[in-house]
Motif scaffolding. Structure first.
Motif, PDB file in Angstrom:
ATOM      1  N   LEU A 150      -1.483  -1.035 -15.240  1.00 29.52           N
ATOM      2  CA  LEU A 150      -1.267  -2.200 -14.384  1.00 29.52           C
ATOM      3  C   LEU A 150      -0.654  -1.784 -13.051  1.00 29.52           C
ATOM      4  N   TRP A 151       0.381  -0.954 -13.092  1.00 27.57           N
ATOM      5  CA  TRP A 151       1.032  -0.516 -11.853  1.00 27.57           C
ATOM      6  C   TRP A 151       0.119   0.378 -11.023  1.00 27.57           C
ATOM      7  N   ALA A 152      -0.701   1.188 -11.658  1.00 28.67           N
ATOM      8  CA  ALA A 152      -1.624   2.053 -10.916  1.00 28.67           C
ATOM      9  C   ALA A 152      -2.745   1.237 -10.269  1.00 28.67           C
ATOM     10  N   ALA A 153      -3.095   0.115 -10.865  1.00 34.50           N
ATOM     11  CA  ALA A 153      -4.154  -0.728 -10.308  1.00 34.50           C
ATOM     12  C   ALA A 153      -3.663  -1.553  -9.120  1.00 34.50           C
ATOM     13  N   GLY A 154      -2.367  -1.732  -8.994  1.00 35.87           N
ATOM     14  CA  GLY A 154      -1.801  -2.506  -7.883  1.00 35.87           C
ATOM     15  C   GLY A 154      -2.192  -1.981  -6.515  1.00 35.87           C
ATOM     16  N   PRO A 155      -1.987  -0.684  -6.237  1.00 37.02           N
ATOM     17  CA  PRO A 155      -2.394  -0.161  -4.935  1.00 37.02           C
ATOM     18  C   PRO A 155      -3.901  -0.260  -4.698  1.00 37.02           C
ATOM     19  N   LEU A 164      -5.899  -2.647  -5.805  1.00 37.74           N
ATOM     20  CA  LEU A 164      -6.153  -4.041  -5.439  1.00 37.74           C
ATOM     21  C   LEU A 164      -5.728  -4.306  -3.995  1.00 37.74           C
ATOM     22  N   ALA A 165      -4.545  -3.839  -3.623  1.00 33.38           N
ATOM     23  CA  ALA A 165      -4.081  -4.014  -2.242  1.00 33.38           C
ATOM     24  C   ALA A 165      -5.011  -3.304  -1.263  1.00 33.38           C
ATOM     25  N   GLY A 166      -5.437  -2.099  -1.606  1.00 34.91           N
ATOM     26  CA  GLY A 166      -6.333  -1.338  -0.737  1.00 34.91           C
ATOM     27  C   GLY A 166      -7.667  -2.018  -0.534  1.00 34.91           C
ATOM     28  N   VAL A 167      -8.225  -2.568  -1.591  1.00 35.62           N
ATOM     29  CA  VAL A 167      -9.519  -3.266  -1.481  1.00 35.62           C
ATOM     30  C   VAL A 167      -9.368  -4.531  -0.635  1.00 35.62           C
ATOM     31  N   ILE A 168      -8.273  -5.253  -0.814  1.00 34.26           N
ATOM     32  CA  ILE A 168      -8.041  -6.459  -0.002  1.00 34.26           C
ATOM     33  C   ILE A 168      -7.927  -6.095   1.477  1.00 34.26           C
ATOM     34  N   VAL A 169      -7.125  -5.084   1.792  1.00 36.37           N
ATOM     35  CA  VAL A 169      -6.960  -4.662   3.188  1.00 36.37           C
ATOM     36  C   VAL A 169      -8.285  -4.156   3.745  1.00 36.37           C
ATOM     37  N   TYR A 170      -9.023  -3.393   2.969  1.00 40.60           N
ATOM     38  CA  TYR A 170     -10.328  -2.875   3.404  1.00 40.60           C
ATOM     39  C   TYR A 170     -11.280  -4.015   3.761  1.00 40.60           C
ATOM     40  N   ARG A 171     -11.336  -5.018   2.930  1.00 44.57           N
ATOM     41  CA  ARG A 171     -12.234  -6.152   3.185  1.00 44.57           C
ATOM     42  C   ARG A 171     -11.793  -6.971   4.387  1.00 44.57           C
ATOM     43  N   ILE A 172     -10.479  -7.121   4.565  1.00 45.02           N
ATOM     44  CA  ILE A 172      -9.976  -7.835   5.733  1.00 45.02           C
ATOM     45  C   ILE A 172     -10.305  -7.074   7.003  1.00 45.02           C
ATOM     46  N   GLN A 173     -10.173  -5.756   6.969  1.00 42.92           N
ATOM     47  CA  GLN A 173     -10.448  -4.938   8.157  1.00 42.92           C
ATOM     48  C   GLN A 173     -11.932  -4.905   8.512  1.00 42.92           C
ATOM     49  N   ARG A 174     -12.794  -5.061   7.541  1.00 46.40           N
ATOM     50  CA  ARG A 174     -14.248  -5.022   7.797  1.00 46.40           C
ATOM     51  C   ARG A 174     -14.726  -6.248   8.542  1.00 46.40           C
ATOM     52  N   ALA A 198      -5.781   7.492 -11.230  1.00 53.26           N
ATOM     53  CA  ALA A 198      -5.573   8.116 -12.539  1.00 53.26           C
ATOM     54  C   ALA A 198      -4.276   8.924 -12.546  1.00 53.26           C
ATOM     55  N   ALA A 199      -4.021   9.657 -11.470  1.00 52.93           N
ATOM     56  CA  ALA A 199      -2.779  10.433 -11.386  1.00 52.93           C
ATOM     57  C   ALA A 199      -1.561   9.512 -11.378  1.00 52.93           C
ATOM     58  N   LEU A 200      -1.652   8.394 -10.667  1.00 52.76           N
ATOM     59  CA  LEU A 200      -0.546   7.428 -10.668  1.00 52.76           C
ATOM     60  C   LEU A 200      -0.321   6.836 -12.049  1.00 52.76           C
ATOM     61  N   ALA A 201      -1.389   6.538 -12.761  1.00 52.86           N
ATOM     62  CA  ALA A 201      -1.237   5.987 -14.107  1.00 52.86           C
ATOM     63  C   ALA A 201      -0.486   6.962 -14.998  1.00 52.86           C
ATOM     64  N   VAL A 202      -0.823   8.236 -14.912  1.00 52.18           N
ATOM     65  CA  VAL A 202      -0.107   9.251 -15.706  1.00 52.18           C
ATOM     66  C   VAL A 202       1.345   9.326 -15.269  1.00 52.18           C
ATOM     67  N   LEU A 254       2.590   1.495  -3.729  1.00 59.40           N
ATOM     68  CA  LEU A 254       2.052   0.179  -3.406  1.00 59.40           C
ATOM     69  C   LEU A 254       1.847  -0.003  -1.910  1.00 59.40           C
ATOM     70  N   VAL A 255       2.862   0.342  -1.117  1.00 64.80           N
ATOM     71  CA  VAL A 255       2.776   0.114   0.318  1.00 64.80           C
ATOM     72  C   VAL A 255       1.973   1.215   0.995  1.00 64.80           C
ATOM     73  N   GLY A 256       2.381   2.453   0.792  1.00 63.27           N
ATOM     74  CA  GLY A 256       1.745   3.566   1.478  1.00 63.27           C
ATOM     75  C   GLY A 256       0.291   3.745   1.109  1.00 63.27           C
ATOM     76  N   LEU A 257       0.015   3.776  -0.171  1.00 63.39           N
ATOM     77  CA  LEU A 257      -1.367   3.961  -0.609  1.00 63.39           C
ATOM     78  C   LEU A 257      -2.186   2.693  -0.428  1.00 63.39           C
ATOM     79  N   GLY A 258      -1.656   1.584  -0.905  1.00 59.93           N
ATOM     80  CA  GLY A 258      -2.420   0.340  -0.911  1.00 59.93           C
ATOM     81  C   GLY A 258      -2.734  -0.227   0.449  1.00 59.93           C
TER      82      GLY A 258
END
Length: 83
Positions: free
Chosen positions: A65-70, A72-82, A41-45, A15-19
């Motif tokens: 659900l847990w694999a989608a968390g990072p 979602l966090a990554g997309v939010i951070v990406y959009r904020i940084q743009r 996909a690897a995280l989901a497995v 969540l923190v490192g990847l997201g």
């Protein structure tokens, strides 16, 4: 079933490192979205293997659900940084 401390550590790192750090960086690169999809996909497995219980559909849903968390966090951070 994996030890609770290991599952918790992997979850927090994912969540923190990847997201927050890896996914936003990947999203700025060519084919970064493909890399994010592959890691997700690897995280989901991995999360499914951590949470194997008597109810496989529930474990699969929780893993997705847990694999989608990072992501979602990554997309939010990406959009904020743009901005």
């Amino acid at each position: 079933m994996a030890p609770v401390w290991l599952a918790g550590t992997v979850t927090v790192v994912a969540l923190v490192g990847l997201g927050i750090f890896v996914y936003p960086w990947l999203l700025t690169r060519r084919s970064g979205a493909v890399a994010v999809a592959a890691i997700t996909a690897a995280l989901a497995v991995l999360f499914y293997l951590f949470d194997r219980r008597d109810d496989p559909p529930l474990s699969a849903a929780l893993a997705l659900l847990w694999a989608a968390g990072p992501v979602l966090a990554g997309v939010i951070v990406y959009r904020i940084q743009r901005r």
